[in-house]
Design a protein around this motif. Structure first.
Motif, PDB file in Angstrom:
ATOM      1  N   THR A   7    -102.578  49.562 -48.967  1.00  0.00           N
ATOM      2  CA  THR A   7    -101.607  48.790 -49.751  1.00  0.00           C
ATOM      3  C   THR A   7    -101.636  49.199 -51.218  1.00  0.00           C
ATOM      4  OG1 THR A   7    -101.906  46.924 -48.234  1.00  0.00           O
ATOM      5  CG2 THR A   7    -100.872  46.450 -50.349  1.00  0.00           C
ATOM      6  N   ALA A  54     -92.498  42.361 -54.426  1.00  0.00           N
ATOM      7  CA  ALA A  54     -92.902  41.819 -53.119  1.00  0.00           C
ATOM      8  C   ALA A  54     -94.218  42.420 -52.658  1.00  0.00           C
ATOM      9  CB  ALA A  54     -91.800  42.082 -52.092  1.00  0.00           C
ATOM     10  N   VAL A  63     -97.673  40.491 -51.897  1.00  0.00           N
ATOM     11  CA  VAL A  63     -98.395  40.640 -50.621  1.00  0.00           C
ATOM     12  C   VAL A  63     -99.790  41.176 -50.850  1.00  0.00           C
ATOM     13  CG1 VAL A  63     -98.410  41.871 -48.436  1.00  0.00           C
ATOM     14  CG2 VAL A  63     -96.274  40.937 -49.296  1.00  0.00           C
ATOM     15  N   HIS A  64     -99.886  42.159 -51.796  1.00  0.00           N
ATOM     16  CA  HIS A  64    -101.203  42.733 -52.091  1.00  0.00           C
ATOM     17  C   HIS A  64    -102.139  41.680 -52.665  1.00  0.00           C
ATOM     18  CE1 HIS A  64    -104.041  44.908 -54.756  1.00  0.00           C
ATOM     19  NE2 HIS A  64    -104.195  45.627 -53.661  1.00  0.00           N
ATOM     20  N   GLN A 115    -101.943  38.399 -52.308  1.00  0.00           N
ATOM     21  CA  GLN A 115    -102.283  37.440 -51.251  1.00  0.00           C
ATOM     22  C   GLN A 115    -103.303  38.022 -50.290  1.00  0.00           C
ATOM     23  OE1 GLN A 115    -101.249  34.306 -51.132  1.00  0.00           O
ATOM     24  NE2 GLN A 115    -102.555  33.967 -49.370  1.00  0.00           N
ATOM     25  N   HIS A 116    -103.115  39.333 -49.990  1.00  0.00           N
ATOM     26  CA  HIS A 116    -104.050  40.000 -49.067  1.00  0.00           C
ATOM     27  C   HIS A 116    -105.463  40.047 -49.655  1.00  0.00           C
ATOM     28  CE1 HIS A 116    -105.255  42.546 -45.799  1.00  0.00           C
ATOM     29  NE2 HIS A 116    -105.685  43.486 -46.641  1.00  0.00           N
TER      30      HIS A 116
END
Length: 255
Positions: free
Chosen positions: A143, A222, A226-227, A229-230
């Motif tokens: 990611t 986005a 996402v990164h 949150q990951h």
């Protein structure tokens, strides 16, 4: 207390309990068990507590073996040399000490074996946790790589946009200079028509470029969300799993 118990012919268990509580009482002078002709259990217990008493004379200048005993066990115990009793007592004390030491060593070995088992279990759990985290770390790296690539593309697009804008400005400036040089009406119309067509084409290219830039910004935002949150999920899962491992280890230690 021991002499008083002997004088009152207390039960053997009472006299033995007094000896256990106050062993030095057997070495105190007084009317002895042999003189009182007490039970074999009491006489043997007193001899074992203080064997030297067999060689000590009382106020009547008599040693314990001088008093006749009806019980054969009492006679043998009183006539046996004090040195033999001392040797037996010392031997039994040594054997008891060895037995206690052996028990302590066995207990220590058992504790060490348990500690080794717990250590192996913790090592196995840590290995499993590392193996479980490996794919997540790889996904995180992938990611991050994608984010870097998109950032590079965005930078290239910004540079391209800046170049195109410079070209458009230069062309507009050229057209304005041509208009100022006083061309004919027909030429002006032709140039206006060409300019309009050109400007419409430029406008379309600009709109496409802006749409593409906006879409790339959205995609990058986005991916960053996402990164992030990951990463938070990885940290929370790692922390939660570590707490579970520590809790299980604490529970195992407490058991």
């Amino acid at each position: 207390p021991i002499h008083l118990a002997c004088a009152n012919r207390a039960p053997d268990s009472t006299i033995i309990a007094l000896l256990d509580a106050y062993t030095d009482g057997a070495s105190t002078r007084g009317r002895g068990a042999a003189q009182l002709k007490l039970s074999p259990v009491t006489i043997v217990s007193l001899i074992r507590a203080f064997p030297e008493a067999l060689d000590r004379a009382n106020d009547h200048d008599k040693v314990p073996s001088d008093y006749a005993q009806k019980n054969e066990i009492c006679r043998e115990a009183l006539n046996r040399p004090a040195a033999c009793w001392i040797e037996d007592v010392e031997k039994e004390e040594y054997l008891e000490k060895v037995a206690r030491r052996r028990t302590q060593l066995r207990q220590k070995i058992s504790e060490l074996q348990h500690a080794i088992e717990v250590s192996n279990e913790r090592r196995l759990k840590a290995t499993k946790l590392i193996d479980a985290m490996e794919p997540r770390i790889q996904a995180h790296d992938e990611t991050a790589k994608q984010v870097d690539e998109l950032g590079k593309k965005l930078s290239d697009l910004e540079a391209h946009k800046s170049t195109e804008f410079s070209k458009i400005k230069a062309r507009i400036f050229e057209r304005m200079e041509e208009l100022q040089n006083g061309p004919s009406e027909e030429e002006i119309k032709n140039r206006c028509t060409m300019k309009r067509s050109y400007m419409q084409g430029v406008q379309k290219q600009y709109e496409k470029l802006m749409n593409r830039t906006e879409q790339l910004h959205k995609d990058l935002q986005a991916i960053k969300v996402v990164h992030s949150q990951h990463v938070r999920d990885l940290i929370e899962r790692g922390t939660h799993e570590q707490e579970e491992v520590e809790q299980r280890d604490d529970d195992a230690d407490s058991i």
